[in-house]
Design an enzyme around this catalytic site. Structure first.
Site, short mmCIF file in Angstrom:
data_model
loop_
_atom_site.label_atom_id
_atom_site.label_comp_id
_atom_site.label_asym_id
_atom_site.label_seq_id
_atom_site.Cartn_x
_atom_site.Cartn_y
_atom_site.Cartn_z
N LYS A 10 3.29 -14.30 4.23
CA LYS A 10 3.49 -15.09 2.97
C LYS A 10 4.95 -15.44 2.72
CE LYS A 10 1.39 -17.19 -0.50
NZ LYS A 10 0.51 -18.48 -0.19
N TYR A 59 0.97 -1.21 0.07
CA TYR A 59 -0.05 -0.07 -0.13
C TYR A 59 0.90 1.26 0.15
CZ TYR A 59 -4.57 -2.49 0.35
OH TYR A 59 -5.61 -3.17 0.35
N ASP A 105 -3.06 -17.39 3.31
CA ASP A 105 -4.29 -18.12 2.78
C ASP A 105 -4.69 -19.23 3.57
OD1 ASP A 105 -1.40 -18.65 2.03
OD2 ASP A 105 -2.33 -20.30 0.77
N ASP A 129 -5.72 -5.78 5.58
CA ASP A 129 -6.91 -5.05 5.16
C ASP A 129 -7.85 -6.10 4.69
OD1 ASP A 129 -8.65 -3.13 3.96
OD2 ASP A 129 -7.42 -2.97 2.20
#
Length: 340
Positions: free
Chosen positions: A177, A125, A211, A235
């Protein structure tokens, strides 16, 4: 006599003024300590002052260090960047705090009680985006670059652990991740492990790939307590978590920095129902409760939280987004009675 606390109040756009009026009415009845400085932002400010984020509003925030903010509309196609992103970067609001708790009974889950702590100013972001030309097409390839710093990863994970300690939470889950983004997400995981080691014996720690975390949240959300993660993942997961308890109408949030804290409803301005008196004020009401706790008035925060639960559960007063027929004013009046 209760010590007063100056605070910036930004009603916002669309349904913002309606739900903000509900919150300030209940706050007044609670004898909350805030002395409001009313300022504009968003489309209303653009129309009145030619900018969606007037300098007078920024000056007020610098002065008070505290704000309650309604939903804002960022003008589309005008070159203005997101107002929320601008506020976060302008004031170093590095920690986005999103508590999620089951209040409305009869949903898919009855025992959700978790908090997402999202890093707020780095990651993808940071929005360093560009086009690369190929042949005659100047915009043939779009790419974006993000960054995570060791210092900021340390700070946000430490915030999560300190929040857990202060609020009697038992576990912090580091969501990442790093299996694929070995450097960008890896630095967060490595720094998170370093911080977690300092809290060994006090707060348990787990690690989840993002995930897998998303899947588990919609199967057994009760397995989660405090989640801390980077900007983009936070987010997404915080909105997912809101969906477990009735949607964004039940989702308060806080953006916290070293010197400034902004409390808000995280939903949009909903212009389609603005002025109809049917908007749900509870997300902003719960943000007001978080704001009371932030300034050390846990007594008032607790009263407001109990009133909200009483109204929604035993009172059954719910706006249409929660399956009811109550108006904004109905909810306000019910809360006024419940806080007495």
């Amino acid at each position: 006599m209760t010590q007063t606390i100056p605070a910036t109040l930004i009603s916002g756009d669309g349904i913002g003024p309606e739900i903000m009026s509900s919150v300030t009415t209940v706050m007044k009845a609670l004898d909350a300590p805030f002395v409001w400085e009313h300022h504009a932002a968003g489309m209303g400010a653009l129309e009145a002052e030619g900018t969606p984020l007037p300098e007078s509003t920024l000056d007020s925030l610098r002065r008070t260090g505290l704000a309650l903010k309604g939903p804002l509309t960022t003008p589309v196609g005008t070159g203005f960047r997101s107002i929320n992103v601008t506020l976060r970067q302008q004031f170093g609001l590095y920690a986005n705090l999103r508590p999620t708790k089951t209040i409305v009974p009869g949903g898919r889950f009855e025992n959700v009680d978790l908090v997402v702590v999202r890093e707020n100013i780095e990651g993808l972001y940071a929005a360093m985006e560009h086009y690369l030309p190929v042949g005659d097409d100047p915009e043939a390839v779009a790419y974006g670059a993000g960054f995570n710093t060791r210092a900021e990863c340390n700070r946000i994970v430490r915030f999560a652990f300190e929040y857990a300690v202060a609020n009697n939470r038992k576990k912090v889950t580091l969501v990442h991740k790093a299996n694929i983004l070995k450097i960008l997400s890896g630095i967060f995981l490595h720094e998170g492990r370093r911080v977690a080691a300092e809290y060994e014996g006090r707060i348990a720690v787990e690690e989840r790939i993002v995930d897998a975390c998303a899947m588990e949240l919609v199967i057994k959300p009760e397995n989660y307590d405090v989640i801390v993660t980077t900007n983009l993942f936070g987010d997404i997961l915080s909105d997912l978590a809101a969906g477990l308890v009735g949607g964004l109408g039940m989702a308060p949030g806080a953006n916290i920095g070293e010197k400034v804290a902004v409390f808000e409803a995280v939903h949009g301005s909903a212009p389609d129902i603005a002025g109809k008196g049917v908007a749900n004020p509870l997300a902003l009401m719960m943000a007001g409760s978080m704001m009371l706790a932030h300034v050390g008035r846990q007594d008032l925060s607790g009263r407001l939280d109990m009133a909200i639960e009483q109204v929604v559960t035993s009172g059954g007063i719910r706006t249409r987004d929660l399956g009811g027929t109550a108006t904004t004013q109905d909810v306000t009046q019910a809360l006024l009675q419940a806080t007495q």
